[in-house]
Motif scaffolding. Structure first.
Motif, PDB file in Angstrom:
ATOM      1  N   SER A 190      39.937  24.558  40.606  1.00 41.15           N
ATOM      2  CA  SER A 190      40.312  23.682  41.711  1.00 41.15           C
ATOM      3  C   SER A 190      41.495  24.234  42.487  1.00 41.15           C
ATOM      4  CB  SER A 190      40.659  22.285  41.179  1.00 41.15           C
ATOM      5  OG  SER A 190      41.794  22.336  40.319  1.00 41.15           O
ATOM      6  N   GLN A 191      42.306  25.072  41.856  1.00 41.15           N
ATOM      7  CA  GLN A 191      43.451  25.677  42.534  1.00 41.15           C
ATOM      8  C   GLN A 191      43.068  26.895  43.356  1.00 41.15           C
ATOM      9  OE1 GLN A 191      45.814  26.238  38.907  1.00 41.15           O
ATOM     10  NE2 GLN A 191      47.405  24.903  39.749  1.00 41.15           N
ATOM     11  N   THR A 192      42.206  27.747  42.815  1.00 37.73           N
ATOM     12  CA  THR A 192      41.923  29.039  43.458  1.00 37.73           C
ATOM     13  C   THR A 192      40.518  29.173  44.018  1.00 37.73           C
ATOM     14  OG1 THR A 192      41.135  30.124  41.429  1.00 37.73           O
ATOM     15  CG2 THR A 192      43.530  30.101  41.823  1.00 37.73           C
ATOM     16  N   GLY A 193      39.588  28.341  43.546  1.00 32.99           N
ATOM     17  CA  GLY A 193      38.202  28.456  43.986  1.00 32.99           C
ATOM     18  C   GLY A 193      37.473  29.653  43.411  1.00 32.99           C
ATOM     19  N   GLU A 194      38.055  30.326  42.443  1.00 36.54           N
ATOM     20  CA  GLU A 194      37.456  31.540  41.881  1.00 36.54           C
ATOM     21  C   GLU A 194      36.344  31.208  40.892  1.00 36.54           C
ATOM     22  OE1 GLU A 194      41.000  34.728  41.536  1.00 36.54           O
ATOM     23  OE2 GLU A 194      41.342  32.860  40.444  1.00 36.54           O
ATOM     24  N   PRO A 195      35.212  31.897  40.966  1.00 32.33           N
ATOM     25  CA  PRO A 195      34.132  31.663  40.004  1.00 32.33           C
ATOM     26  C   PRO A 195      34.558  31.860  38.546  1.00 32.33           C
ATOM     27  CG  PRO A 195      33.321  32.922  41.874  1.00 32.33           C
ATOM     28  CD  PRO A 195      34.807  32.835  42.033  1.00 32.33           C
ATOM     29  N   LEU A 196      35.505  32.754  38.296  1.00 36.66           N
ATOM     30  CA  LEU A 196      35.924  33.035  36.929  1.00 36.66           C
ATOM     31  C   LEU A 196      37.121  32.204  36.477  1.00 36.66           C
ATOM     32  CD1 LEU A 196      35.603  36.936  36.702  1.00 36.66           C
ATOM     33  CD2 LEU A 196      34.102  35.213  35.689  1.00 36.66           C
ATOM     34  N   ALA A 197      37.669  31.367  37.353  1.00 34.03           N
ATOM     35  CA  ALA A 197      38.823  30.561  36.974  1.00 34.03           C
ATOM     36  C   ALA A 197      38.415  29.457  36.002  1.00 34.03           C
ATOM     37  CB  ALA A 197      39.471  29.960  38.220  1.00 34.03           C
ATOM     38  N   LEU A 198      39.409  28.827  35.379  1.00 36.10           N
ATOM     39  CA  LEU A 198      39.140  27.757  34.426  1.00 36.10           C
ATOM     40  C   LEU A 198      38.509  26.559  35.124  1.00 36.10           C
ATOM     41  CD1 LEU A 198      42.395  27.732  32.243  1.00 36.10           C
ATOM     42  CD2 LEU A 198      40.221  28.866  31.771  1.00 36.10           C
ATOM     43  N   GLU A 199      37.530  25.949  34.476  1.00 37.19           N
ATOM     44  CA  GLU A 199      36.869  24.792  35.062  1.00 37.19           C
ATOM     45  C   GLU A 199      37.703  23.529  34.890  1.00 37.19           C
ATOM     46  OE1 GLU A 199      32.991  24.672  33.387  1.00 37.19           O
ATOM     47  OE2 GLU A 199      32.243  26.365  34.572  1.00 37.19           O
ATOM     48  N   GLY A 200      38.552  23.495  33.890  1.00 39.43           N
ATOM     49  CA  GLY A 200      39.396  22.333  33.663  1.00 39.43           C
ATOM     50  C   GLY A 200      40.770  22.513  34.265  1.00 39.43           C
ATOM     51  N   GLU A 201      41.782  22.074  33.522  1.00 37.20           N
ATOM     52  CA  GLU A 201      43.151  22.192  33.983  1.00 37.20           C
ATOM     53  C   GLU A 201      43.656  23.627  33.860  1.00 37.20           C
ATOM     54  OE1 GLU A 201      45.070  19.729  35.304  1.00 37.20           O
ATOM     55  OE2 GLU A 201      43.227  18.522  35.273  1.00 37.20           O
ATOM     56  N   ALA A 202      44.635  23.961  34.675  1.00 33.83           N
ATOM     57  CA  ALA A 202      45.286  25.269  34.533  1.00 33.83           C
ATOM     58  C   ALA A 202      45.952  25.354  33.161  1.00 33.83           C
ATOM     59  CB  ALA A 202      46.331  25.443  35.634  1.00 33.83           C
ATOM     60  N   GLY A 394      40.974  49.783  42.875  1.00 33.65           N
ATOM     61  CA  GLY A 394      39.565  50.097  42.753  1.00 33.65           C
ATOM     62  C   GLY A 394      39.043  49.877  41.355  1.00 33.65           C
ATOM     63  N   TYR A 395      39.498  48.797  40.723  1.00 33.05           N
ATOM     64  CA  TYR A 395      39.108  48.576  39.332  1.00 33.05           C
ATOM     65  C   TYR A 395      38.296  47.303  39.203  1.00 33.05           C
ATOM     66  CZ  TYR A 395      39.836  49.843  34.428  1.00 33.05           C
ATOM     67  OH  TYR A 395      39.673  50.294  33.142  1.00 33.05           O
ATOM     68  N   ARG A 396      37.357  47.301  38.305  1.00 37.08           N
ATOM     69  CA  ARG A 396      36.602  46.080  38.029  1.00 37.08           C
ATOM     70  C   ARG A 396      37.536  45.024  37.437  1.00 37.08           C
ATOM     71  NH1 ARG A 396      33.296  48.045  32.633  1.00 37.08           N
ATOM     72  NH2 ARG A 396      35.120  48.502  31.368  1.00 37.08           N
ATOM     73  N   ILE A 397      37.143  43.770  37.489  1.00 32.15           N
ATOM     74  CA  ILE A 397      37.940  42.718  36.861  1.00 32.15           C
ATOM     75  C   ILE A 397      37.841  42.896  35.350  1.00 32.15           C
ATOM     76  CG2 ILE A 397      37.973  40.250  36.367  1.00 32.15           C
ATOM     77  CD1 ILE A 397      37.595  39.708  39.290  1.00 32.15           C
ATOM     78  N   ASP A 398      38.975  43.180  34.745  1.00 38.75           N
ATOM     79  CA  ASP A 398      39.038  43.515  33.322  1.00 38.75           C
ATOM     80  C   ASP A 398      39.865  42.445  32.615  1.00 38.75           C
ATOM     81  OD1 ASP A 398      38.982  44.731  30.888  1.00 38.75           O
ATOM     82  OD2 ASP A 398      40.130  46.505  31.454  1.00 38.75           O
ATOM     83  N   ILE A 399      39.174  41.481  32.010  1.00 36.48           N
ATOM     84  CA  ILE A 399      39.834  40.375  31.323  1.00 36.48           C
ATOM     85  C   ILE A 399      39.328  40.318  29.889  1.00 36.48           C
ATOM     86  CG2 ILE A 399      40.300  37.900  31.320  1.00 36.48           C
ATOM     87  CD1 ILE A 399      39.700  37.853  34.277  1.00 36.48           C
ATOM     88  N   HIS A 400      40.227  40.423  28.951  1.00 31.80           N
ATOM     89  CA  HIS A 400      39.864  40.483  27.539  1.00 31.80           C
ATOM     90  C   HIS A 400      39.768  39.070  26.954  1.00 31.80           C
ATOM     91  CE1 HIS A 400      41.112  44.948  26.928  1.00 31.80           C
ATOM     92  NE2 HIS A 400      40.772  44.710  28.183  1.00 31.80           N
ATOM     93  N   GLU A 401      38.827  38.301  27.501  1.00 31.86           N
ATOM     94  CA  GLU A 401      38.573  36.942  27.041  1.00 31.86           C
ATOM     95  C   GLU A 401      37.065  36.709  27.036  1.00 31.86           C
ATOM     96  OE1 GLU A 401      40.449  34.368  29.818  1.00 31.86           O
ATOM     97  OE2 GLU A 401      42.449  35.210  29.519  1.00 31.86           O
ATOM     98  N   LYS A 402      36.634  35.675  26.329  1.00 31.68           N
ATOM     99  CA  LYS A 402      35.228  35.310  26.341  1.00 31.68           C
ATOM    100  C   LYS A 402      34.835  34.753  27.707  1.00 31.68           C
ATOM    101  CE  LYS A 402      34.497  34.312  21.443  1.00 31.68           C
ATOM    102  NZ  LYS A 402      34.084  33.288  20.450  1.00 31.68           N
ATOM    103  N   ALA A 403      33.617  35.064  28.135  1.00 30.97           N
ATOM    104  CA  ALA A 403      33.105  34.541  29.385  1.00 30.97           C
ATOM    105  C   ALA A 403      32.618  33.107  29.192  1.00 30.97           C
ATOM    106  CB  ALA A 403      31.972  35.423  29.895  1.00 30.97           C
ATOM    107  N   LYS A 404      32.409  32.403  30.301  1.00 26.66           N
ATOM    108  CA  LYS A 404      31.983  31.009  30.233  1.00 26.66           C
ATOM    109  C   LYS A 404      30.631  30.849  29.553  1.00 26.66           C
ATOM    110  CE  LYS A 404      34.534  29.691  34.395  1.00 26.66           C
ATOM    111  NZ  LYS A 404      34.440  29.217  35.797  1.00 26.66           N
ATOM    112  N   ASP A 405      29.772  31.877  29.679  1.00 29.33           N
ATOM    113  CA  ASP A 405      28.452  31.788  29.054  1.00 29.33           C
ATOM    114  C   ASP A 405      28.467  32.168  27.584  1.00 29.33           C
ATOM    115  OD1 ASP A 405      28.839  34.497  29.127  1.00 29.33           O
ATOM    116  OD2 ASP A 405      27.095  34.960  30.360  1.00 29.33           O
TER     117      ASP A 405
END
Length: 533
Positions: A190-202, A394-405
């Motif tokens: 809700s803060q950033t509109g990003e597809p990968l952002a948290l769906e709940g609270e920050a 020029g780097y892919r989004i590299d986040i060492h966390e589980k994806a939503k799926d």
């Protein structure tokens, strides 16, 4: 208390801090750069991380000074090391033959090259480097920072006054000291509109893990087993996926590749290798040198938004985790010949001089870089083109966390879904403070986009733009905010960046060759073959 004064104060000799200092002195301004550790160069040197880059780095998507650094690293080995002829003739030599990068090198070599690049400006009196200084307090008047107070290792205090303050610390340490508006952790959708952002609270405490690397060589006929770490049982479950060879499981789960002598083979050993013996005279060197960066990501605690005591506990446990990994490899997998190398980082146990930090405090900026700006499904013809671009990433989004799926790693789950990026000047300008400029991982990114902007070449570009901005403002008497928001000044500043050799855009060809075309083709990314594209 000792007092000093300068045009520009760079707090933190990180990779971005060094490039900030370098660009500022090139424009004739006096700089003092401080550093808490005894190293300059941050993740490229004292943290021990071979440089992560995009696949086209040898051709475009870089700054001239960054390429000078890379060239000088290769020249250093050719001048000083007994190399075999094949390696000596390789124009794109990878001394470490590591498969994460086209250029793996020893930390001391990287630092020596940085010192060489800075040396003329130190002699000219434009640059002063002060090591062993920790920032403890900032003095402010309204929206300006007047000075920063430091504590030296011997307990003495130093106050440095400057017209512009560049925060190049690994964790954005100056931001809370000077009252800057900043963010930690993960924003909500809700803060950033990003597809990968948290769906709940920050979640301010949802921060990427950090790793305390450790340097090793291998001597199969010897026994260098370390004492059993006190917390070994606690960390033992972290190593369940690791086996003796790649034949028994996935590439990154085996310590050595099946044929480790062949360059660019995937394995834990080759992943972040600094020095590959097979590039050199094997009669002179009895082992490779590598650092471990698999199974020792520390996730139990975070480093920002917590008490100093909890931060210290996290730092100590991260060290214990890496030592426990070594002990596991030595005792349960039988690699007793693994030898921690204290000489690599000048530490007693072979651990790096500083942990590798993936995520920092981030300024609330005039412009925040969000994922949707370079998401392929939102911009099929290419990413948003920033009018105030001061460089590229020029780097892919590299986040060492589980994806939503439920996919174990966001990095793999979204591989190929993002374009390459630009660096907007607005992300370097705080919403309020007038003379603070970020130069590391503390720019106006989100938790998500930090995953693309935290790597070596990007951090160098951030620092170079930050140092040049401070110098330009001193030359013109204008503020960073005014430079960005006045068309003629913005173009003049960008012109000076062009003169410094900063690439501010990507060739259109790179859009069609972006990560979409590398989806499912990780060999090109990891094996070092990108240098031949």
């Amino acid at each position: 208390m000792m007092e000093m004064k300068t045009d520009i104060l760079v707090v933190g000799a990180s990779f971005g801090g060094v490039s900030a200092a370098l660009s500022a002195v090139k424009l004739g301004k006096r700089v003092i750069m401080t550093e808490e550790t005894g190293w300059i160069g941050g993740q490229a040197t004292g943290q021990g991380v071979p440089i992560d880059e995009h696949p086209w780095i040898e051709k475009y998507g870089h700054t001239s000074s960054y390429m000078t650094f890379r060239s000088k690293v290769r020249e250093y080995y050719r001048r000083n090391y007994p190399m075999n002829e094949k390696a000596r003739q390789d124009l794109t030599l990878n001394p470490g033959a590591c498969w994460v990068s086209a250029l793996g090198f020893e930390p001391r070599v990287g630092e020596a090259v940085l010192e060489e690049m800075l040396a003329p400006y130190r002699t000219a009196g434009l640059l002063t480097i002060l090591k062993g200084l920790t920032p403890v307090k900032a003095a402010t008047t309204g929206d300006f920072i007047d000075a920063v107070e430091f504590q030296a290792r011997d307990g003495k205090q130093i106050t440095i006054t400057a017209n512009y303050i560049v925060d190049a610390t690994e964790l954005g340490d100056l931001l809370p000291m000077c009252g800057a508006e900043y963010v930690t952790g993960a924003e909500s959708m809700s803060q950033t509109g990003e597809p990968l952002a948290l769906e709940g609270e920050a979640d301010p405490l949802r921060q990427q893990p950090f790793t305390h690397l450790i340097a090793l060589s291998y001597h199969p006929e010897s026994d260098f087993t370390i004492p059993r770490p006190a917390s070994y049982e606690k960390f033992h479950p972290n190593f369940a996926h690791i086996t003796a060879t790649t034949e028994r499981s996935g590439a990154m789960a085996g310590l050595f590749a099946t044929n480790d002598a062949e360059a660019y083979r995937q394995s834990m050993w080759n992943f972040r290798r600094h020095f590959c013996r097979d590039n050199f005279d094997r009669t002179f060197f009895d082992s490779d040198l590598t650092v471990l960066m698999n199974g020792n990501e520390y996730r139990n605690r975070v480093l920002t938004g917590v008490s100093q005591a909890e931060k210290q506990t996290a730092l100590e446990e991260a060290k214990a985790l890496s030592l426990s990994l070594v002990y596991y490899l030595q005792t349960e997998l039988g690699f007793k010949g693994l030898k921690p190398r204290p000489d690599v980082f000048d530490t007693s146990d072979g651990l790096a001089a500083h942990p590798y930090i993936r995520e920092s405090r981030r300024i609330k900026a005039e412009f925040t870089i969000c994922e949707q700006d370079f998401r392929i499904d939102m911009h099929p013809d290419g990413p948003v083109d920033y009018a105030d671009s001061v460089g590229v990433s020029g780097y892919r989004i590299d986040i060492h966390e589980k994806a939503k799926d439920g996919t174990p790693n966001i990095t793999s789950a979204v591989h190929g879904q993002h374009w390459v990026q630009q660096l907007p000047l607005g992300a370097l300008i705080p919403v309020r403070l007038q003379n603070l400029i970020p130069a590391c991982k503390n720019i106006g990114t989100t938790h998500v986009t930090n995953g693309s902007f935290r790597v070596h070449s990007t951090e160098w570009n951030i620092g170079e733009a930050a140092g040049a901005l401070a110098a330009y403002c001193l030359i013109t008497g204008e503020s960073p905010r005014a430079v960005r928001n006045t068309q003629t000044m913005l173009e003049d500043y960008q012109y000076r960046l062009d003169r410094l050799g900063v690439e501010r855009g990507w060739p259109s060809l790179s859009y069609s060759q972006s990560y979409a075309s590398y989806s499912g083709k990780r060999k090109n990314w990891y094996y070092g073959e990108a240098k031949r594209l």
